[in-house]
Write a protein that holds these residues in place. Sequence first.
Motif, PDB file in Angstrom:
ATOM      1  N   LEU A   4      38.366  38.897  40.063  1.00 20.03           N
ATOM      2  CA  LEU A   4      39.012  39.914  40.897  1.00 20.03           C
ATOM      3  C   LEU A   4      39.321  39.268  42.245  1.00 20.03           C
ATOM      4  CD1 LEU A   4      37.376  41.529  38.693  1.00 20.03           C
ATOM      5  CD2 LEU A   4      37.179  43.355  40.366  1.00 20.03           C
ATOM      6  N   PRO A   5      40.384  38.491  42.325  1.00 18.80           N
ATOM      7  CA  PRO A   5      40.636  37.653  43.506  1.00 18.80           C
ATOM      8  C   PRO A   5      40.839  38.418  44.806  1.00 18.80           C
ATOM      9  CG  PRO A   5      42.519  37.661  42.008  1.00 18.80           C
ATOM     10  CD  PRO A   5      41.391  38.300  41.281  1.00 18.80           C
ATOM     11  N   GLU A   6      41.180  39.692  44.740  1.00 17.06           N
ATOM     12  CA  GLU A   6      41.397  40.459  45.962  1.00 17.06           C
ATOM     13  C   GLU A   6      40.073  40.943  46.569  1.00 17.06           C
ATOM     14  OE1 GLU A   6      44.459  40.708  47.254  1.00 17.06           O
ATOM     15  OE2 GLU A   6      45.075  39.461  45.556  1.00 17.06           O
ATOM     16  N   LEU A   7      38.986  40.820  45.839  1.00 20.75           N
ATOM     17  CA  LEU A   7      37.701  41.312  46.321  1.00 20.75           C
ATOM     18  C   LEU A   7      36.772  40.162  46.688  1.00 20.75           C
ATOM     19  CD1 LEU A   7      36.907  44.173  43.775  1.00 20.75           C
ATOM     20  CD2 LEU A   7      38.122  44.327  45.947  1.00 20.75           C
ATOM     21  N   VAL A  30      24.520  37.289  33.723  1.00 20.56           N
ATOM     22  CA  VAL A  30      25.393  38.194  32.965  1.00 20.56           C
ATOM     23  C   VAL A  30      26.380  38.925  33.864  1.00 20.56           C
ATOM     24  CG1 VAL A  30      25.430  40.275  31.508  1.00 20.56           C
ATOM     25  CG2 VAL A  30      23.681  38.532  31.133  1.00 20.56           C
ATOM     26  N   ARG A  31      25.943  39.344  35.044  1.00 20.61           N
ATOM     27  CA  ARG A  31      26.755  40.216  35.885  1.00 20.61           C
ATOM     28  C   ARG A  31      27.460  39.497  37.022  1.00 20.61           C
ATOM     29  NH1 ARG A  31      22.753  42.488  33.639  1.00 20.61           N
ATOM     30  NH2 ARG A  31      23.034  44.511  32.625  1.00 20.61           N
ATOM     31  N   ASP A  32      28.719  39.890  37.241  1.00 22.29           N
ATOM     32  CA  ASP A  32      29.487  39.455  38.403  1.00 22.29           C
ATOM     33  C   ASP A  32      29.527  40.631  39.369  1.00 22.29           C
ATOM     34  OD1 ASP A  32      29.923  37.073  37.105  1.00 22.29           O
ATOM     35  OD2 ASP A  32      31.957  37.574  36.457  1.00 22.29           O
ATOM     36  N   ILE A  33      29.176  40.382  40.624  1.00 25.07           N
ATOM     37  CA  ILE A  33      29.049  41.463  41.602  1.00 25.07           C
ATOM     38  C   ILE A  33      30.005  41.231  42.762  1.00 25.07           C
ATOM     39  CG2 ILE A  33      27.483  42.691  43.146  1.00 25.07           C
ATOM     40  CD1 ILE A  33      25.194  41.882  41.311  1.00 25.07           C
ATOM     41  N   TYR A  34      30.800  42.267  43.057  1.00 32.06           N
ATOM     42  CA  TYR A  34      31.768  42.227  44.145  1.00 32.06           C
ATOM     43  C   TYR A  34      31.449  43.312  45.167  1.00 32.06           C
ATOM     44  CZ  TYR A  34      34.790  39.113  41.402  1.00 32.06           C
ATOM     45  OH  TYR A  34      35.298  38.052  40.693  1.00 32.06           O
ATOM     46  N   ALA A  35      31.873  43.081  46.397  1.00 31.43           N
ATOM     47  CA  ALA A  35      31.722  44.078  47.452  1.00 31.43           C
ATOM     48  C   ALA A  35      32.899  45.038  47.422  1.00 31.43           C
ATOM     49  CB  ALA A  35      31.645  43.391  48.814  1.00 31.43           C
ATOM     50  N   ILE A  36      32.604  46.333  47.517  1.00 26.99           N
ATOM     51  CA  ILE A  36      33.654  47.346  47.697  1.00 26.99           C
ATOM     52  C   ILE A  36      33.192  48.280  48.818  1.00 26.99           C
ATOM     53  CG2 ILE A  36      34.816  47.277  45.456  1.00 26.99           C
ATOM     54  CD1 ILE A  36      33.026  49.547  44.496  1.00 26.99           C
ATOM     55  N   GLU A  55      40.995  53.150  44.941  1.00 28.69           N
ATOM     56  CA  GLU A  55      42.308  53.108  44.291  1.00 28.69           C
ATOM     57  C   GLU A  55      42.838  51.690  44.123  1.00 28.69           C
ATOM     58  OE1 GLU A  55      45.201  55.597  46.100  1.00 28.69           O
ATOM     59  OE2 GLU A  55      44.017  57.439  45.879  1.00 28.69           O
ATOM     60  N   ASP A  56      42.489  50.802  45.036  1.00 27.56           N
ATOM     61  CA  ASP A  56      43.040  49.443  44.950  1.00 27.56           C
ATOM     62  C   ASP A  56      42.439  48.635  43.793  1.00 27.56           C
ATOM     63  OD1 ASP A  56      40.538  49.111  46.017  1.00 27.56           O
ATOM     64  OD2 ASP A  56      41.177  48.013  47.796  1.00 27.56           O
ATOM     65  N   LEU A  57      41.501  49.234  43.035  1.00 28.89           N
ATOM     66  CA  LEU A  57      40.953  48.557  41.860  1.00 28.89           C
ATOM     67  C   LEU A  57      41.724  48.890  40.593  1.00 28.89           C
ATOM     68  CD1 LEU A  57      37.085  48.912  42.351  1.00 28.89           C
ATOM     69  CD2 LEU A  57      38.565  46.996  42.971  1.00 28.89           C
TER      70      LEU A  57
END
Length: 297
Positions: free
Chosen positions: A9-12, A20-26, A85-87
């Motif tokens: 998710l290059p925008e995040l 196992v898990r990839d974690i991004y900030a929102i 919404e941007d997701l």
Amino acid sequence: MKALLKAELPELKLVSRGKVRDIYAIGMDLLMIATDRISAFDHILPTGIPGKGEVLTQLSAFWFRKLADVVPNHMISTDLAEFPEDLSEYKKILKGRSMRVKRAEMFPVECVVRGYISGSGWKDYIRTGSIGGITLTPGMRESERLSEPIFTPATKAADGEHDENISFAKMANMIGGEEAEKLRDLSIELYLRASKHAEARGIVIADTKFEFGKNDRGILLCDEALTPDSSRFWPRDQYRAGQSQPSFDKQYVRDYLEKIKWNKKAPAPPLPAEVVRGTQKRYAEVYFMLTDSVLQQ
């Protein structure tokens, strides 16, 4: 179906990639995406299990809702309509395998509860007569049910490093006695509640591990809960003490790796198609048995 080995998710902002898990900030929250990666013996395998991420996310969400009266958890939502919404452009990646969660300061221990003697606990018992500093009755058999569940914490290991079973005293030294007692008591209560539900549906939960964090409102159950990655699930009607058990968890993968005599050092070997299919089948079956619902794809 193709396995998702990495969620891009290059925008995040990427916070971390775990086993196992990839974690991004929102914003103030986190987006936790369960990929189809699978690990065994502390290594991430090069072969993914298609659909595994959906099982882990949706089964965790089931347990988070069911056990919320025991301890609050970090789940906010798995509904994409409740994500920013941007997701929306990532809907194909996120559907069924993602969870919006609260941020938490994680405790540096895995909270393991054992109701039966198996796995690394069985190996420790054979060697020392105890597990995590808890002395058990002499002469116990593999897979035998314990008189009561025991709490045997472990350290968290990075990829390629080994988890280490530790004593409760060592855990208390690491995080403080009061919080250690709280996590122990919560873990055992969660296990007892989950085991009662599972046994009514034909599943024995031999052991499981929980991870906890805390924020300004207190302790939270985090990461995943009572999944085939974090638990040993045995079919109740086939259970026999004194031997290894058929299972609905990643023990099936571990057994294959033991069979081919992998030395448990990098690089990890790929999994053949039949082991991938067998793992998919077991994960999907235990999901349905525990939840009585169809997996969202």
